[in-house]
Design a protein around this motif. Structure first.
Motif, PDB file in Angstrom:
ATOM      1  N   ASP A 829      44.259  40.647  47.008  1.00 34.51           N
ATOM      2  CA  ASP A 829      43.387  40.510  48.031  1.00 34.51           C
ATOM      3  C   ASP A 829      42.825  41.874  48.468  1.00 34.51           C
ATOM      4  O   ASP A 829      41.867  41.921  48.769  1.00 34.51           O
ATOM      5  N   LYS A 865      39.784  41.375  46.518  1.00 33.78           N
ATOM      6  CA  LYS A 865      39.963  39.981  45.921  1.00 33.78           C
ATOM      7  C   LYS A 865      38.908  39.529  44.815  1.00 33.78           C
ATOM      8  O   LYS A 865      37.839  39.645  44.858  1.00 33.78           O
ATOM      9  N   ASN A 866      39.494  38.753  44.022  1.00 41.77           N
ATOM     10  CA  ASN A 866      38.640  38.274  42.813  1.00 41.77           C
ATOM     11  C   ASN A 866      37.996  39.505  42.075  1.00 41.77           C
ATOM     12  O   ASN A 866      36.695  39.248  41.477  1.00 41.77           O
TER      13      ASN A 866
END
Length: 881
Positions: A829, A865-866
């Motif tokens: 993250d 994150k992502n």
């Protein structure tokens, strides 16, 4: 205890042009009560078609069979002759009604017994389609050879065959659906649908209920579907498979006059065009294209070069089918397909050759590599028809480069569309269209969402194959790719310009190379067995009594046998302009972990891997490969293969080198040496490679000749021996190693003198090669690369990372420094690093990047994150006096 059942799996079919043999006099076909008034496609145009569904049918007929105007072009003579000669061979083997039943055996064609083998049933329908295709493929009367165009006898035989197969082998649902699901839901319906399309008028005249009956049965055979239709939640109806089924259903809807069927199928196929977001999976579907150009099929297999090209071909057909109808979706489909070509396909094609890292189990098939690209070139020609003039010219230039650089005998006979053959020839012969690579000659692709890395230069391409708990280590299935164990463990492929790549790679490479000595891999020394060897000749593991219920297409079979993922999360890399760093921490297959936990049957065999951290640092002239933390908890010997280059039996390989004690080495060389550098070449173009060893270590050098059968890697390959030579460099880490390491530099296209010169004045320096950090500096480029493998704080060369990370730093000429950072685990993250730099000032930063600067350093924080392994960049200005 395993419970055995009889089941057949699919194998890929090879279309063969048979010898021409006279048609026997004794034939059986439906008698016509009147002369056929079949549609003659060349006399009809879209402008005269009033029914929208007729437009769809006409579009596809002309795509498959051309028309009189198109087929009169002499460029198509060979293709058209092939169509009719193939039909002649099929007609020769077509059995009259009195010969179709012999005892308990039934056949429509000679040597294709039906009832248990779904491959034979699929082939029977394919043969009928090939006969129908000839009957609807216009052939000029002055063209020599057989001509079945509008031949009533041929048409009647096809209809008779369709009717007989339906009654005896397709209508009864209780007798059907044996073997592999693919044939029943995709393969057989595809050939049936195309045959019914071509012969629609005649079928409706002689067997008026046959089309309705077949479509109703095909709906029932869609057993992985939902209420006789596609099920977007089904793992069988995804990516290329979904496109196949949906396209079939569009044509079936047109044949039935069922608009709802057409619009539903179009809606289904449009889902294939959506970019897959791994953090927002819809309907459980992971198959398709991702934002970084990755393509995945079978949940977790990198598959651009096989299923990806199938999807591309099917989508191109869909665009053609819907063209100029009210269902036309070009405004949606064409821009997406163009993006796939440039960002997904082109980077994994080198001089007309499809790279091994994106072909799954199909790497074991013969005829791949150059032929894989034919389908993509055909699609590129089709797409160019729908682009603006400027975009079309750019794409034509690109495909012309790919076609011209192809080292095989390029055959447009493999194209599906007749019209595309003509347009392709127009492109090749148009002097105004210059062949252009289409993508940057110097480029780097971090396909982190499928765990692959591609590094391109004008004179070479380097492809690095990784795996993780997200992406499969390999794919084995249906007796294909029998020895795949280390394909995703850092194996690499170096393609050199000017080389016929089939002499260095392809099915012969995998058949003859030692599967434990793939270049770039670190493996335990042990003998592993193939799936058929392990399970009494079965092509899969069978245990229907275990709670996981192992059968041929079960989810447990997929997870543990067909395409297992790893247990490691570290597999990624960073990109900075045209350069990159990539790394992997080796992990076991998920099956080994679960076997130790007691979750799997005792007789299901799982193998344990060695441990290692592995990196590649990819520059211009140098490719730096490093490994550390090499160990094996089972106490086995462990080896690393530096390179293993195949060359043809008629090529002469030459090896030269020098040790750290100034000893010169020349052929013949077999032994272990403290190598400083080594050079290898053959007497053929595109084989010369240099190697530099920055750390003194014992290197094994061998040159061998190997003979093996190509069915060693695929059960359906012919039992044909091939003989190849191999030049191998490797390191023996010994038994039960503890934190062993290696480092070497590959110098593509370097000759002996240049390799020697480089070793005396290298521009690459190893900054760190520990279990925690790999770091390299390229002094010529002013660049540094890092792979931090630890979650804890580590500092190397004024760079501190507080987490796992891949990092590149470049000193620019304008007094600035650019830093690129990527999360190699695709799971963090937040990321944090610190760089010592004199009086830094923030110039620019990617979204999600923040920098706190002081007099001597910059603290960089990243919201990762992502982020899917993408590279974040930050540029700092140095204000030193």
């Amino acid at each position: 205890m395993r419970k055995k059942i009889k089941i057949f799996l699919a194998s890929s079919l090879t279309l063969t042009t048979f010898l021409t043999i006279p048609i026997p006099d004794s034939t059986s076909y439906v008698k016509a009560s009147e002369k056929s008034n079949s549609i003659v496609v060349n006399n009809t145009s879209n402008a005269n078609v009033s029914n929208e569904m007729d437009i769809l049918k006409l579009n596809y007929r002309e795509y498959l069979a051309g028309n009189e105007s198109i087929n009169s072009n002499h460029l198509l003579d060979s293709k058209i002759n092939s169509v009719h000669n193939t039909a002649k061979a099929r007609l020769t083997s077509f059995l009259p009604i009195e010969d179709r039943v012999k005892g308990e055996e039934k056949s429509l064609f000679k040597n294709l017994p039906l009832g248990e083998n779904v491959n034979n049933l699929n082939s029977s329908y394919l043969y009928l389609y090939q006969m129908a295709l000839a009957a609807k493929t216009y052939k000029r009367t002055d063209l020599s050879g057989v001509n079945y165009y509008q031949n009533e006898e041929t048409i009647h035989k096809v209809i008779d065959g369709l009717d007989w197969l339906y009654t005896n082998f397709f209508e009864d649902q209780e007798k059907g659906y044996y073997g592999n699901w693919y044939f029943w839901e995709i393969g057989i319906p595809m050939n049936i649908t195309k045959t019914m399309l071509l012969l629609e008028d005649e079928i409706k005249r002689y067997k008026p209920h046959l089309i309705d009956s077949y479509v109703a049965s095909m709906d029932q055979y869609l057993r992985n579907g939902k209420n006789g239709d596609i099920d977007l939640d089904s793992r069988f109806h995804r990516g290329a498979n979904l496109a196949d089924i949906a396209t079939n259903r569009i044509i079936q809807g047109a044949l039935l006059g069922n608009e709802e069927r057409i619009t539903t199928a179009i809606d289904h196929i449009l889902t294939v065009f959506k970019t897959i977001d791994p953090h927002n999976i819809v309907n459980g579907n992971t198959a398709g294209f991702y934002e970084d150009g990755s393509f995945i099929q079978h949940q977790s297999v990198a598959y651009t070069g096989s299923y990806g090209k199938v999807l591309l071909n099917r989508v191109i057909q869909t665009i053609r089918i819907l063209n100029n109808s009210k269902y036309d979706k070009k405004e949606i489909l064409v821009p997406t397909v163009k993006d796939w070509i440039y960002n997904g396909f082109s980077p994994v094609i080198f001089e007309g050759y499809m790279m091994e890292i994106v072909k799954g189990r199909s790497i074991s098939r013969t005829g791949t590599g150059y032929q894989d690209v034919f389908t993509i070139i055909e699609a590129m020609v089709e797409v160019s028809n729908y682009l603006s003039d400027e975009e079309s010219e750019i794409l034509k230039s690109h495909l012309k480069y790919i076609a011209n650089s192809n080292k095989s005998s390029f055959s447009t006979g493999l194209f599906t569309s007749f019209e595309t053959i003509i347009k392709f020839n127009d492109i090749l012969t148009d002097p105004a269209i210059e062949a252009n690579k289409g993508i940057d000659e110097n480029s780097h692709y971090a396909f982190n969402l499928m765990d692959k890395t591609v590094h391109l230069r004008n004179s070479y391409a380097f492809a690095f194959s990784r795996s993780s708990n997200r992406i499969s280590k390999y794919e084995y299935m249906s007796g294909e790719n029998l020895m795949p164990w280390f394909h995703g463990d850092g194996a690499y492929y170096l393609y050199l310009s000017g080389r016929d790549q089939t002499k260095s790679f392809g099915s012969h490479y995998f058949a003859t190379i030692d599967p434990y000595k793939l270049p770039g891999t670190t493996v335990p020394v042990e003998e592993r067995k193939t799936v058929p060897q392990l399970y009494d000749g079965m092509l899969f593991y069978l245990n229907t009594e275990h709670p996981l219920n192992f059968h041929s297409s079960s989810e447990s079979q997929n997870k543990y046998v067909y395409f297992p993922v790893g247990t490691n999360d570290y597999s990624g890399g960073v990109k900075l302009g045209e350069y990159g760093v990539s790394g992997i921490q080796l992990g076991d297959e998920v099956g080994y972990r679960d076997k130790q936990a007691g979750l799997l049957p005792e007789d299901l065999v799982m193998y344990k891997n060695a441990e290692a951290n592995k990196s590649v640092f990819l520059f211009d002239d140098e490719l730096v490969l490093m490994g550390s933390g090499i160990k094996d908890e089972m106490g086995r010997d462990v080896i690393t293969t530096i390179d293993n280059r195949m060359f043809a039996e008629n090529e002469t390989g030459t090896i030269t080198g020098e040790t750290y004690d100034d000893r010169r080495l020349n052929d013949p060389i077999n032994g272990e040496y403290d190598l400083k550098w080594m050079n290898f070449k053959t007497d053929a173009e595109g084989t010369q490679v240099g190697y530099y060893f920055p750390e003194n270590s014992k290197i094994n050098v061998t040159k061998d000749t190997v003979t093996e059968s190509i069915n060693r890697i695929r059960t359906s390959n012919p039992d044909t021996n091939v003989t190849k030579n191999f030049f191998t460099l490797g390191i023996d880490h010994g038994k039960d190693p503890e934190n062993e390491k290696y480092a070497y530099v590959i110098l593509p296209n370097f000759d002996e003198a240049k390799t020697n010169e480089y070793s005396n004045n290298p521009s690459v320096k190893i900054l760190s090669n520990t279990e925690n950090v790999h770091a390299v500096e390229n002094t010529k480029l002013g660049m540094k690369g890092f792979n931090f493998f630890s979650d804890k704080k580590n500092t190397v060369s004024n760079v501190t990372s507080f987490n796992k990370a891949s990092i590149m730093i470049k000193n620019n000429h304008n007094g600035t420094v650019t830093i690129a950072v990527s999360d190699p685990t695709l799971s963090l993250d937040k990321m944090k690093l610190e760089i010592v730099i004199p009086d830094p000032e923030l110039v620019a930063a990617s979204e999600g990047v923040k920098a706190s600067v002081s007099r001597k350093k910059a603290l960089i924080k990243i919201d990762s994150k992502n982020s899917n392994g993408k590279s974040f960049e930050i540029t700092l200005k140095m204000n030193a006096d």
